[in-house]
Scaffold this motif. Structure first.
Motif, mmCIF file in Angstrom:
data_model
loop_
_atom_site.group_PDB
_atom_site.id
_atom_site.type_symbol
_atom_site.label_atom_id
_atom_site.label_comp_id
_atom_site.label_asym_id
_atom_site.label_seq_id
_atom_site.Cartn_x
_atom_site.Cartn_y
_atom_site.Cartn_z
ATOM 1 N N UNK A 1 0.831 -1.213 0.000
ATOM 2 C CA UNK A 1 0.000 0.000 0.000
ATOM 3 C C UNK A 1 0.857 1.251 0.000
ATOM 4 N N UNK A 2 1.946 1.248 0.768
ATOM 5 C CA UNK A 2 2.841 2.405 0.824
ATOM 6 C C UNK A 2 3.458 2.709 -0.536
ATOM 7 N N UNK A 3 3.672 1.681 -1.359
ATOM 8 C CA UNK A 3 4.273 1.872 -2.680
ATOM 9 C C UNK A 3 3.219 2.084 -3.774
ATOM 10 N N UNK A 4 1.946 2.091 -3.397
ATOM 11 C CA UNK A 4 0.897 2.208 -4.406
ATOM 12 C C UNK A 4 0.748 0.961 -5.232
ATOM 13 N N UNK A 5 1.208 -0.178 -4.689
ATOM 14 C CA UNK A 5 1.153 -1.456 -5.413
ATOM 15 C C UNK A 5 -0.117 -2.208 -5.027
ATOM 16 N N UNK A 6 -0.501 -3.154 -5.876
ATOM 17 C CA UNK A 6 -1.661 -4.000 -5.616
ATOM 18 C C UNK A 6 -1.197 -5.412 -5.292
ATOM 19 N N UNK A 7 -1.718 -5.941 -4.176
ATOM 20 C CA UNK A 7 -1.384 -7.293 -3.746
ATOM 21 C C UNK A 7 -2.573 -8.202 -4.033
ATOM 22 N N UNK A 8 -2.329 -9.307 -4.738
ATOM 23 C CA UNK A 8 -3.393 -10.250 -5.090
ATOM 24 C C UNK A 8 -2.913 -11.675 -4.826
ATOM 25 N N UNK A 9 -3.804 -12.465 -4.231
ATOM 26 C CA UNK A 9 -3.459 -13.854 -3.868
ATOM 27 C C UNK A 9 -4.292 -14.812 -4.708
#
Length: 488
Positions: free
Chosen positions: A452-460
């Motif tokens: 979130x801090x990097x503006x990235x999206x995490x998906x599992x």
């Protein structure tokens, strides 16, 4: 007093005042024109009457053959003129030195000296005259005066004409105007009441809606109808209510999350502390402890202390991630994966897990230490979910405007419910297994925060028995300001 009452009274008062002033102005203009016409007519009649007197004087002179009239002849002519006027509608009077010489049909008392002083001077055909309107009770008269120079003497000639009808007509018109004004006020009041109620009803609806929102009904939405201004006002109120509702839900979510975090933390710390205190107490109070028991008791104390150490370390990492600002730098993903391989080799070797990686020289703009912490947690989770002899794969591909990192394993996998809750702090699908492996349920929560801090999206992506892949899509250009969020 309600707003529509105030608007109604002000509008009605202004409308009535406008009609009243207009009607009075028209009546007064018509009255002034009529009085002016009557004044001109009175001047004309006075001039005609004065010329008649001079004609009689000249006729008497011509009949006598004398250039001058004898004593008393002028006054007898004036008396005769008054007698001739007695049968007419108007009145007249002649004075000399304040003494009345002759009069006829004079309905008011003519006071020669004082009356002349109050008269307004007029000019008709080069002849100077004076006029004044006199009131006698409820009757009005216009009086006209001029000088008659006869045989070296100056006489004052007054003629009188009644104007009562004109004043009565004005009074009647005023009464008609007042009656019309009353009727107009009633009609106007009824029309204004309907119109203002209709125009301000949306405002009342908006006001009631704002009151309900202020009392906590944040889900309420106003009907967007009425004029353009009221529609815009309703839209703005709805936007405000929606924003307030979202903020309240967010704050409530944060509060619930913090409460759950504290409850989970207390629960996670309670078990190892109880074990440590229990077995330490056994070692303290037991008089004789065999080597086997000592090793067993101390082993439990050490393992539980390690759990507390791991828990405190994860909490420290999570706290740092919640308050740190990324120190962006351009990273070579190949080198980053190699570093991860060297760092985690001893840990993975003890578990019999092989770490593989594949990248093609991609560049990533991110905080090196935070990304390494993120990958460490993901690889550690993957290793815990894998059996001895299995592999964990690190890979990197270029997406559309993104750089996608992924960590894959072929271990036990997760069901759909576990995937949805995997990033919650302290959530563990198999608590006994996670604790056995030294887990505290904070790894994926930390990963989600760093992403979130990097503006990235995490998906599992995962399925039971088929392994798990965690995808991290980093933007090629990092956000101008780090993504903020409430810590839990």
């Amino acid at each position: 007093m309600k707003l529509w009452h105030k608007v109604f009274l002000c509008t009605l008062a202004l409308a009535v005042l406008a009609v009243f002033c207009t009607s009075q102005l028209l009546i007064q203009q018509e009255f002034s024109r009529t009085v002016s016409a009557e004044t001109d007519r009175s001047l004309t009649e006075h001039s005609f009457f004065s010329a008649g007197i001079f004609s009689k004087l000249n006729y008497r002179k011509a009949g006598s053959g004398q250039p001058f009239l004898g004593d008393g002849e002028a006054e007898s002519i004036l008396v005769q003129a008054a007698a001739d006027q007695a049968g007419g509608k108007g009145g007249m009077a002649v004075y000399r030195d304040g003494v009345r010489i002759a009069s006829a049909n004079t309905p008011i008392e003519l006071r020669s000296g004082s009356l002349l002083e109050s008269m307004e001077q007029k000019t008709l055909n080069g002849e100077e005259c004076r006029t004044v309107i006199e009131k006698d009770g409820d009757r009005y008269h216009i009086v006209t005066a001029s000088l008659l120079p006869i045989e070296g003497e100056e006489y004052e000639l007054f003629t009188v004409r009644e104007l009562t009808g004109i004043y009565r007509a004005r009074e009647q018109e005023t009464r008609y105007a007042q009656g019309f004004l009353l009727l107009f006020s009633l009609v106007m009041a009824a029309v204004l009441s309907l119109v203002i109620r209709r125009l301000l009803s949306p405002l009342g609806r908006v006001n009631r809606g704002i009151g309900q929102i202020a009392r906590g009904e944040y889900g309420l939405r106003l009907q967007e109808s009425g004029s353009r201004e009221f529609r815009e006002l309703s839209q703005n109120v709805n936007t405000m209510a929606r924003s307030v509702e979202e903020n309240v839900e967010r704050i409530q979510g944060i509060a619930d999350s913090r409460k759950q975090f504290i409850d989970n933390l207390a629960h996670e710390m309670k078990t190892p502390l109880t074990s440590i205190l229990g077995f330490a107490d056994l070692l303290r109070i037991k008089r004789t402890v065999s080597d086997k028991q000592r090793r067993e008791y101390s082993g439990v104390v050490v393992e539980e202390a390690k759990r507390l150490q791991a828990l405190s370390g994860k909490l420290m990492e999570l706290a740092v991630a919640n308050h740190a600002k990324p120190d962006y730098a351009e990273l070579n993903v190949d080198l980053l994966f190699r570093e991860m391989g060297l760092t985690m080799a001893p840990l993975l070797a003890r578990r019999g897990i092989r770490l593989l990686w594949e990248a093609s020289g991609e560049k990533l703009t991110a905080d090196r230490e935070l990304v390494k912490s993120l990958l460490y947690n993901l690889v550690d989770n993957a290793a815990k979910a894998s059996k001895e002899g299995e592999e964990v794969l690190l890979s990197c591909v270029k997406g559309e405007g993104t750089v996608i990192l992924s960590v894959s394993d072929w271990g036990i996998g997760m069901d759909e419910k576990t995937v949805r809750r995997a990033t919650e702090a302290f959530y563990m699908a198999d608590k006994s297994r996670s604790r056995k492996n030294g887990g505290a349920g904070l790894g994926l929560a930390l990963c989600a925060r760093i992403a979130e801090m990097h503006g990235a999206q995490l998906r599992i992506k995962s399925a039971p028995g088929q392994g798990t892949t965690v995808f991290l899509a980093f933007p090629e250009t990092p956000p101008a300001e780090p993504e903020g969020g409430e810590s839990t």
